[in-house]
Write a protein that holds these residues in place. Structure first.
Motif, mmCIF file in Angstrom:
data_model
loop_
_atom_site.group_PDB
_atom_site.id
_atom_site.type_symbol
_atom_site.label_atom_id
_atom_site.label_comp_id
_atom_site.label_asym_id
_atom_site.label_seq_id
_atom_site.Cartn_x
_atom_site.Cartn_y
_atom_site.Cartn_z
ATOM 1 N N THR A 1 0.835 -1.204 0.000
ATOM 2 C CA THR A 1 0.000 0.000 0.000
ATOM 3 C C THR A 1 0.868 1.252 0.000
ATOM 4 O OG1 THR A 1 -1.807 -1.113 1.161
ATOM 5 C CG2 THR A 1 -1.752 1.292 1.272
ATOM 6 N N SER A 2 1.897 1.243 0.835
ATOM 7 C CA SER A 2 2.816 2.380 0.900
ATOM 8 C C SER A 2 3.583 2.557 -0.402
ATOM 9 C CB SER A 2 3.798 2.182 2.063
ATOM 10 O OG SER A 2 4.786 3.197 2.073
ATOM 11 N N ILE A 3 4.040 1.437 -0.974
ATOM 12 C CA ILE A 3 4.810 1.481 -2.223
ATOM 13 C C ILE A 3 3.952 2.044 -3.355
ATOM 14 C CG2 ILE A 3 5.830 0.020 -4.023
ATOM 15 C CD1 ILE A 3 6.784 -1.817 -1.673
ATOM 16 N N PHE A 4 2.723 1.553 -3.486
ATOM 17 C CA PHE A 4 1.848 2.035 -4.554
ATOM 18 C C PHE A 4 1.608 3.537 -4.423
ATOM 19 C CE2 PHE A 4 -0.512 -2.279 -5.141
ATOM 20 C CZ PHE A 4 0.682 -2.844 -5.572
ATOM 21 N N THR A 5 1.398 3.992 -3.195
ATOM 22 C CA THR A 5 1.137 5.415 -2.970
ATOM 23 C C THR A 5 2.366 6.250 -3.297
ATOM 24 O OG1 THR A 5 -0.488 4.928 -1.242
ATOM 25 C CG2 THR A 5 0.481 7.128 -1.246
ATOM 26 N N ARG A 6 3.514 5.823 -2.815
ATOM 27 C CA ARG A 6 4.731 6.615 -2.994
ATOM 28 C C ARG A 6 5.200 6.631 -4.441
ATOM 29 N NH1 ARG A 6 8.797 5.368 1.953
ATOM 30 N NH2 ARG A 6 9.793 7.224 1.099
ATOM 31 N N LEU A 7 4.942 5.549 -5.160
ATOM 32 C CA LEU A 7 5.371 5.478 -6.560
ATOM 33 C C LEU A 7 4.284 5.961 -7.519
ATOM 34 C CD1 LEU A 7 7.224 2.043 -6.645
ATOM 35 C CD2 LEU A 7 8.199 4.332 -6.341
ATOM 36 N N ASP A 8 3.095 6.202 -7.010
ATOM 37 C CA ASP A 8 1.967 6.648 -7.826
ATOM 38 C C ASP A 8 1.666 5.645 -8.937
ATOM 39 O OD1 ASP A 8 -0.123 8.296 -8.622
ATOM 40 O OD2 ASP A 8 1.144 9.485 -9.966
ATOM 41 N N VAL A 9 1.565 4.364 -8.555
ATOM 42 C CA VAL A 9 1.154 3.322 -9.497
ATOM 43 C C VAL A 9 -0.204 2.797 -9.053
ATOM 44 C CG1 VAL A 9 3.491 2.684 -10.152
ATOM 45 C CG2 VAL A 9 2.397 1.507 -8.233
ATOM 46 N N ARG A 10 -0.981 2.308 -10.028
ATOM 47 C CA ARG A 10 -2.359 1.914 -9.732
ATOM 48 C C ARG A 10 -2.479 0.483 -9.237
ATOM 49 N NH1 ARG A 10 -6.374 2.885 -14.416
ATOM 50 N NH2 ARG A 10 -4.794 1.748 -15.574
ATOM 51 N N ASN A 11 -1.550 -0.378 -9.646
ATOM 52 C CA ASN A 11 -1.702 -1.782 -9.294
ATOM 53 C C ASN A 11 -0.356 -2.497 -9.286
ATOM 54 O OD1 ASN A 11 -1.077 -2.480 -12.053
ATOM 55 N ND2 ASN A 11 -3.195 -1.999 -12.584
ATOM 56 N N ARG A 12 -0.402 -3.767 -8.935
ATOM 57 C CA ARG A 12 0.806 -4.588 -8.790
ATOM 58 C C ARG A 12 1.542 -4.757 -10.123
ATOM 59 N NH1 ARG A 12 0.993 -8.290 -4.474
ATOM 60 N NH2 ARG A 12 2.726 -9.782 -4.584
ATOM 61 N N VAL A 13 0.802 -4.815 -11.202
ATOM 62 C CA VAL A 13 1.435 -4.983 -12.506
ATOM 63 C C VAL A 13 2.310 -3.773 -12.846
ATOM 64 C CG1 VAL A 13 1.003 -5.226 -14.972
ATOM 65 C CG2 VAL A 13 -0.380 -6.507 -13.347
ATOM 66 N N GLN A 14 1.778 -2.574 -12.666
ATOM 67 C CA GLN A 14 2.569 -1.377 -12.937
ATOM 68 C C GLN A 14 3.775 -1.294 -12.001
ATOM 69 O OE1 GLN A 14 -0.098 1.990 -12.795
ATOM 70 N NE2 GLN A 14 -0.881 1.595 -14.846
ATOM 71 N N ALA A 15 3.593 -1.729 -10.754
ATOM 72 C CA ALA A 15 4.711 -1.743 -9.809
ATOM 73 C C ALA A 15 5.795 -2.705 -10.278
ATOM 74 C CB ALA A 15 4.223 -2.128 -8.415
ATOM 75 N N ALA A 16 5.386 -3.859 -10.808
ATOM 76 C CA ALA A 16 6.353 -4.844 -11.295
ATOM 77 C C ALA A 16 7.164 -4.284 -12.457
ATOM 78 C CB ALA A 16 5.629 -6.123 -11.717
ATOM 79 N N ILE A 17 6.499 -3.597 -13.372
ATOM 80 C CA ILE A 17 7.209 -3.010 -14.514
ATOM 81 C C ILE A 17 8.194 -1.952 -14.033
ATOM 82 C CG2 ILE A 17 6.934 -1.612 -16.592
ATOM 83 C CD1 ILE A 17 4.333 -3.081 -17.092
ATOM 84 N N LEU A 18 7.775 -1.138 -13.080
ATOM 85 C CA LEU A 18 8.659 -0.112 -12.556
ATOM 86 C C LEU A 18 9.876 -0.735 -11.877
ATOM 87 C CD1 LEU A 18 9.181 2.879 -12.193
ATOM 88 C CD2 LEU A 18 7.752 2.828 -10.136
ATOM 89 N N ALA A 19 9.672 -1.884 -11.213
ATOM 90 C CA ALA A 19 10.796 -2.593 -10.590
ATOM 91 C C ALA A 19 11.817 -2.998 -11.645
ATOM 92 C CB ALA A 19 10.298 -3.813 -9.823
ATOM 93 N N TYR A 20 11.329 -3.470 -12.808
ATOM 94 C CA TYR A 20 12.232 -3.812 -13.901
ATOM 95 C C TYR A 20 12.929 -2.567 -14.441
ATOM 96 C CZ TYR A 20 11.102 -8.732 -14.498
ATOM 97 O OH TYR A 20 10.991 -10.092 -14.322
ATOM 98 N N GLU A 21 12.168 -1.513 -14.636
ATOM 99 C CA GLU A 21 12.744 -0.279 -15.168
ATOM 100 C C GLU A 21 13.861 0.252 -14.270
ATOM 101 O OE1 GLU A 21 12.424 1.424 -17.831
ATOM 102 O OE2 GLU A 21 10.497 1.036 -18.762
ATOM 103 N N ALA A 22 13.661 0.107 -12.964
ATOM 104 C CA ALA A 22 14.637 0.643 -12.005
ATOM 105 C C ALA A 22 15.822 -0.297 -11.809
ATOM 106 C CB ALA A 22 13.945 0.890 -10.661
ATOM 107 N N GLY A 23 15.793 -1.454 -12.446
ATOM 108 C CA GLY A 23 16.911 -2.381 -12.314
ATOM 109 C C GLY A 23 16.908 -3.166 -11.015
ATOM 110 N N LEU A 24 15.729 -3.294 -10.386
ATOM 111 C CA LEU A 24 15.658 -4.012 -9.121
ATOM 112 C C LEU A 24 15.511 -5.513 -9.289
ATOM 113 C CD1 LEU A 24 13.237 -1.651 -7.122
ATOM 114 C CD2 LEU A 24 15.748 -1.686 -7.112
ATOM 115 N N VAL A 25 15.196 -5.953 -10.526
ATOM 116 C CA VAL A 25 14.969 -7.359 -10.793
ATOM 117 C C VAL A 25 16.039 -7.864 -11.747
ATOM 118 C CG1 VAL A 25 13.307 -9.074 -11.602
ATOM 119 C CG2 VAL A 25 12.506 -6.966 -10.532
ATOM 120 N N ASP A 26 16.639 -8.996 -11.409
ATOM 121 C CA ASP A 26 17.657 -9.576 -12.286
ATOM 122 C C ASP A 26 17.010 -10.067 -13.565
ATOM 123 O OD1 ASP A 26 19.651 -9.134 -10.414
ATOM 124 O OD2 ASP A 26 19.390 -11.112 -9.490
ATOM 125 N N GLY A 27 17.764 -10.084 -14.635
ATOM 126 C CA GLY A 27 17.278 -10.594 -15.920
ATOM 127 C C GLY A 27 16.749 -9.507 -16.776
#
Length: 221
Positions: free
Chosen positions: A195-221
């Protein structure tokens, strides 16, 4: 869990062989039950209306009503049913459109069967699921349009270390329960972090959060 009801699923794809394959994979998990199947989007909506499943698995390309339109109609008439889009690498534009319409999950037809089962359980638990390969493809094509890497890194820089860990695991496709086990937390705490992550990153759902994690280089691969 003993005594727990299985996740009820409606499956829709205009190719009978694809439906048979997906059904066979889901049948390996006693916690999932396919209650009905459809060969087109219109029939899928009617079956969801009749059976009220927890999850609808929808091919993006279907006759009469495509998967995106079917998902939108399902969200209108049976909002408690989560939708997962079945896609291929040749349908990246459709994935981008579906992202904007709030689909709960995206899976590759030719992906790891374990992702199919994990995705169904994730969205049934109220989350969302983005196949890691789909996430990488969306980012490579720039279809997500959430952020380029420097901007994504700036957006995630304000998160706490624990929030970054949770976000990275969301990007890796883990469910809340799996994240809780990995980080030795209770599931309610994971939900609070999200809940905190979605609010602070201004993303609507888990899918958008996952993409942002990839964009930020937080996920290997």
């Amino acid at each position: 869990m003993a005594g727990a009801s299985p996740v009820r699923v409606v499956l829709a794809d205009d190719e009978a062989m694809i439906r048979a394959g997906v059904r066979a994979i889901l049948a390996t998990d006693p916690g999932i039950e396919v209650v009905a199947e459809a060969g087109d989007g219109h029939a899928a909506v009617e079956l969801v209306r009749a059976h009220r499943p927890r999850v609808a698995l929808l091919d993006i390309r279907m006759p009469r009503l495509d998967g995106l339109a079917a998902a939108a109609e399902i969200r209108r008439v049976v909002p408690e049913t989560a939708t997962i889009m079945l896609t291929t690498f040749g349908e990246d534009d459709h994935v981008a459109r579906a992202l904007g319409h709030g689909a709960n999950g995206f899976l590759l037809k030719a992906g790891d069967p374990r992702e199919l089962i994990a995705g169904v359980h994730a969205v049934a638990d109220g989350g969302a699921y983005l196949s890691p390969k789909v996430a990488r493809r969306v980012i490579e094509l720039g279809a997500g349009r959430l952020a380029r890497r420097p901007v994504a890194r700036d957006r995630t820089a304000g998160l706490t270390e624990r929030e970054r860990e949770v976000l990275a695991l969301v990007g890796a496709g883990l469910s809340n329960a799996e994240i809780a086990r990995r980080l030795h937390l209770v599931e309610g705490t994971v939900k609070s972090y999200l809940t905190s992550i979605f609010t602070r990153l201004d993303v609507r759902n888990r899918v958008q959060a996952a993409i942002l994690a990839y964009e930020a280089g937080l996920v290997d691969g």
